[in-house]
Design a protein around this motif. Structure first.
Motif, PDB file in Angstrom:
ATOM      1  N   PHE A   1      72.067  91.361 -90.197  1.00  0.00           N
ATOM      2  CA  PHE A   1      70.968  92.290 -90.438  1.00  0.00           C
ATOM      3  C   PHE A   1      69.684  91.888 -89.717  1.00  0.00           C
ATOM      4  O   PHE A   1      68.756  92.691 -89.625  1.00  0.00           O
ATOM      5  CB  PHE A   1      70.692  92.412 -91.938  1.00  0.00           C
ATOM      6  CG  PHE A   1      71.840  92.969 -92.726  1.00  0.00           C
ATOM      7  CD1 PHE A   1      72.849  93.689 -92.097  1.00  0.00           C
ATOM      8  CD2 PHE A   1      71.925  92.776 -94.092  1.00  0.00           C
ATOM      9  CE1 PHE A   1      73.919  94.201 -92.810  1.00  0.00           C
ATOM     10  CE2 PHE A   1      72.990  93.293 -94.821  1.00  0.00           C
ATOM     11  CZ  PHE A   1      73.990  93.999 -94.171  1.00  0.00           C
ATOM     12  N   SER A   2      69.638  90.649 -89.236  1.00  0.00           N
ATOM     13  CA  SER A   2      68.445  90.235 -88.483  1.00  0.00           C
ATOM     14  C   SER A   2      68.564  90.540 -86.993  1.00  0.00           C
ATOM     15  O   SER A   2      67.626  90.291 -86.240  1.00  0.00           O
ATOM     16  CB  SER A   2      68.214  88.725 -88.674  1.00  0.00           C
ATOM     17  OG  SER A   2      69.306  87.981 -88.147  1.00  0.00           O
TER      18      SER A   2
ATOM     19  N   MET B   1      69.714  95.281 -96.734  1.00  0.00           N
ATOM     20  CA  MET B   1      68.840  94.581 -95.792  1.00  0.00           C
ATOM     21  C   MET B   1      67.577  94.053 -96.469  1.00  0.00           C
ATOM     22  O   MET B   1      66.987  93.066 -96.019  1.00  0.00           O
ATOM     23  CB  MET B   1      68.471  95.513 -94.640  1.00  0.00           C
ATOM     24  CG  MET B   1      69.648  95.884 -93.746  1.00  0.00           C
ATOM     25  SD  MET B   1      69.282  97.244 -92.600  1.00  0.00           S
ATOM     26  CE  MET B   1      67.933  96.532 -91.662  1.00  0.00           C
ATOM     27  N   ARG B   2      67.159  94.708 -97.555  1.00  0.00           N
ATOM     28  CA  ARG B   2      65.956  94.257 -98.266  1.00  0.00           C
ATOM     29  C   ARG B   2      66.234  93.108 -99.218  1.00  0.00           C
ATOM     30  O   ARG B   2      65.329  92.383 -99.598  1.00  0.00           O
ATOM     31  CB  ARG B   2      65.332  95.423 -99.034  1.00  0.00           C
ATOM     32  CG  ARG B   2      64.707  96.489 -98.151  1.00  0.00           C
ATOM     33  CD  ARG B   2      63.838  97.419 -98.977  1.00  0.00           C
ATOM     34  NE  ARG B   2      64.603  98.114 -99.994  1.00  0.00           N
ATOM     35  CZ  ARG B   2      65.164  99.306 -99.841  1.00  0.00           C
ATOM     36  NH1 ARG B   2      65.053  99.935 -98.674  1.00  0.00           N
ATOM     37  NH2 ARG B   2      65.840  99.882-100.820  1.00  0.00           N
TER      38      ARG B   2
ATOM     39  N   HIS C   1      75.369  88.346 -93.862  1.00  0.00           N
ATOM     40  CA  HIS C   1      74.442  89.484 -93.815  1.00  0.00           C
ATOM     41  C   HIS C   1      73.086  89.095 -93.243  1.00  0.00           C
ATOM     42  O   HIS C   1      72.444  89.895 -92.569  1.00  0.00           O
ATOM     43  CB  HIS C   1      74.284  90.084 -95.219  1.00  0.00           C
ATOM     44  CG  HIS C   1      73.869  89.100 -96.268  1.00  0.00           C
ATOM     45  ND1 HIS C   1      74.727  88.151 -96.770  1.00  0.00           N
ATOM     46  CD2 HIS C   1      72.690  88.922 -96.910  1.00  0.00           C
ATOM     47  CE1 HIS C   1      74.088  87.425 -97.681  1.00  0.00           C
ATOM     48  NE2 HIS C   1      72.859  87.866 -97.784  1.00  0.00           N
ATOM     49  N   GLN C   2      72.632  87.870 -93.519  1.00  0.00           N
ATOM     50  CA  GLN C   2      71.325  87.472 -92.995  1.00  0.00           C
ATOM     51  C   GLN C   2      71.337  87.391 -91.473  1.00  0.00           C
ATOM     52  O   GLN C   2      70.336  87.668 -90.818  1.00  0.00           O
ATOM     53  CB  GLN C   2      70.918  86.127 -93.605  1.00  0.00           C
ATOM     54  CG  GLN C   2      70.657  86.208 -95.110  1.00  0.00           C
ATOM     55  CD  GLN C   2      70.279  84.874 -95.697  1.00  0.00           C
ATOM     56  OE1 GLN C   2      70.586  83.827 -95.137  1.00  0.00           O
ATOM     57  NE2 GLN C   2      69.611  84.879 -96.830  1.00  0.00           N
ATOM     58  N   ILE C   3      72.483  87.005 -90.925  1.00  0.00           N
ATOM     59  CA  ILE C   3      72.594  86.940 -89.466  1.00  0.00           C
ATOM     60  C   ILE C   3      72.739  88.338 -88.880  1.00  0.00           C
ATOM     61  O   ILE C   3      72.049  88.712 -87.922  1.00  0.00           O
ATOM     62  CB  ILE C   3      73.800  86.062 -89.064  1.00  0.00           C
ATOM     63  CG1 ILE C   3      73.620  84.639 -89.604  1.00  0.00           C
ATOM     64  CG2 ILE C   3      73.977  86.045 -87.552  1.00  0.00           C
ATOM     65  CD1 ILE C   3      74.829  83.759 -89.399  1.00  0.00           C
TER      66      ILE C   3
END
Length: 538
Positions: free
Chosen positions: A412-413, A536-537, A408-410
């Motif tokens: 959503f960024s 995302m938060r 998700h960090q990849i």
């Protein structure tokens, strides 16, 4: 006493961790909403009720507790499994299980603690339903005399023992590799139906005879068999009678105790299958094992001896000597938006079908062909429901895949995660539904049945929207699989007309049900967007 203390702390820690999750709050609110739906107001437009042949009991404590228990026996014994089937998986994914595996806690003790935790979570739902039922009695106002035991005893003595077996089956399924995932969720759906047929799992033979006898004392044509209907006729049209509740006897309670003992036996049996978080036995294709093998390969590549040297390669000195400034090329942002979106869409399509065997495609092609070959009424009535059940696991990962695989960090960024990746995910789900029902949709268009065509298109849009809501807010696939399987069962097997999202019943199309589903789809999309923004938060 030491064993009791260990079990208590295992249960308490797991229970407190799980009740803080959004999925628990969602199921809690969903249970309260179901209770409200089962105890409707006199002028409610749509409601579920137990059919007694044109009669109904007065809303007193005894009847409200019995009605909620009988109706929840149909719903909660199914949904409860999917709610608690995550205790061991959470320890496995978080790494806590490996720590527990190094302690003196035995496999049986650990599994008993998880069983008690599952039962505590489900018991808290029962407590919420009981409180909601009590408040509804006051809200409906037919009988304001509160009898707490008459209201709570059916839930505690009938529903809770069955939930003890459900909690144990969740532990069993999580301990067997091939039952841990989506296949196990489907297996339980059919196992639940089998339990309902072969035993008094839902408590019908305990409660319904007393309801029928109370009705028969007042009227001659009461319905002797339990039947649940979803109706729209006002309750005020039905003739009322007073139901005083059930007189509990040992012969009634012993079978319920049997479900608790069966649950205990299942947990102890599960210790034979539980691998105590041993990576060698945890499955070869899990994301964790793949990452471990990738790490080992990288280490082997870096530290392997140089081919042209007799001495081993000093990795650190070589790296230090060859160190030089590295300049990364800037990310190209001048690509056409349409081309970029097409790439994201193709990537989401590949992810949705990753790992699918040729047999799945073969069955899917057969169902699609059947929508073209079978006579249109039969294709719409029978083949379309089967075609929209087959891609269940293609939809269930929507909204939760990024969190589950920790990408998700990849994801959503990246640029425009809502406008591109989220929209592409929904579009893939829509195209899957539309493709599986393509024969029905195009044949309806060729025949000029635009209303039925609209209902099919709305249904195809409703499915990915529903999957995204459950995925984004629960972070997993189980709740969608449970909800959709039950909704599909009500529509395709029980033929409940008011829930028809496939347009199978012309009278429901004329009544405007597709427009209601269109509104529901828009609301679900809004809720899914809010859930994705929340992800995302985090």
């Amino acid at each position: 006493m030491n064993l009791i203390r260990v079990l208590y702390h295992l249960m308490k820690a797991d229970f407190l961790e799980r009740v803080r999750r959004p999925s628990f709050l969602f199921m809690l609110l969903f249970s309260v909403a179901l209770t409200y739906f089962f105890i409707p107001a006199m002028d409610a437009p749509v409601y579920a009720h137990l059919v007694l042949g044109g009669y109904r009991p007065v809303y007193n404590s005894a009847w409200i507790g019995t009605a909620v228990t009988l109706l929840m026996g149909e719903f909660f014994l199914l949904f409860g499994f999917y709610l608690v089937k995550n205790a061991i998986e959470h320890d496995r994914r978080s790494g806590v299980g490996e720590i527990i595996a190094t302690t003196p806690i035995s496999k049986a003790t650990y599994l008993l603690g998880k069983w008690l935790s599952n039962l505590a979570v489900l018991g808290s739902m029962i407590a919420a339903m009981t409180l909601a039922a009590l408040l509804l009695q006051l809200l409906r106002g037919e009988d304001l005399h509160i009898r707490v035991w008459a209201l709570a005893s059916p839930l505690l003595l009938v529903l809770l023992p069955s939930l003890a077996l459900v909690a144990a089956l969740a532990v069993l399924f999580e301990s067997i590799n091939w039952l841990r995932g989506g296949l196990g969720n489907v297996v339980y759906f059919f196992a639940y139906g089998l339990l309902a047929v072969l035993s008094d799992f839902q408590g019908r033979s305990v409660l319904w005879p007393s309801v029928y006898q109370a009705c028969a004392r007042h009227f001659a044509h009461c319905n002797p068999s339990r039947q649940i209907d979803i109706d729209a006729a006002p309750l005020s049209y039905l003739t009322t009678f007073t139901y005083e509740g059930i007189t509990w006897t040992g012969s009634m309670l012993l079978p319920r105790l049997g479900f608790v003992l069966a649950g205990l036996a299942v947990v102890l049996l599960t210790a034979l299958f539980f691998h105590r978080f041993d990576p060698a036995r945890a499955g070869k294709n899990t994301p964790g094992s793949l990452l471990e093998r990738l790490k080992e390969a990288l280490i082997a590549f870096v530290v392997q001896p140089a081919e042209s040297d007799d001495e081993p390669l000093d990795v650190f000195s070589t790296a230090q000597a060859s160190a030089r400034p590295i300049t990364l090329s800037p990310v190209a942002m001048n690509e056409q938006p349409a081309s970029l979106y097409r790439q994201v869409l193709l990537a989401e399509m590949r992810l949705a079908f990753k790992g699918v065997s040729w047999l799945w495609y073969l069955v899917a092609l057969g169902l699609i062909a059947a929508t073209w070959i079978v006579e249109l009424p039969m294709a719409h009535l029978i083949v379309l429901p089967l075609a929209w059940l087959w891609p269940l696991f293609r939809w269930s990962g929507m909204g939760s895949r990024e969190v589950h695989y920790r990408t998700h960090q990849i994801v959503f960024s990246g640029p425009h995660p809502l406008r591109q990746q989220f929209a592409a995910t929904w579009l893939v789900g829509f195209l899957v539904a539309l493709g599986m029902g393509s024969g029905v949709a195009l044949r309806l268009a060729l025949s000029g049945d635009w209303a039925a065509l609209l209902s099919v298109l709305v249904g195809a849009a409703f499915l990915p929207s529903l999957a995204l809501v459950f995925g984004c807010w629960s972070g997993g696939s189980r709740l969608f699989e449970a909800f959709y399987l039950f909704l599909w069962y009500l529509v395709a097997i029980q033929n409940v007309p008011f829930l028809d999202f496939m347009g199978r019943f012309p009278e429901m199309i004329a009544a405007g049900i597709p427009w209601l589903y269109m509104a529901a789809t828009l609301l679900l999309l809004g809720a899914a967007l809010a859930g994705r923004q929340r992800q995302m938060r985090l």
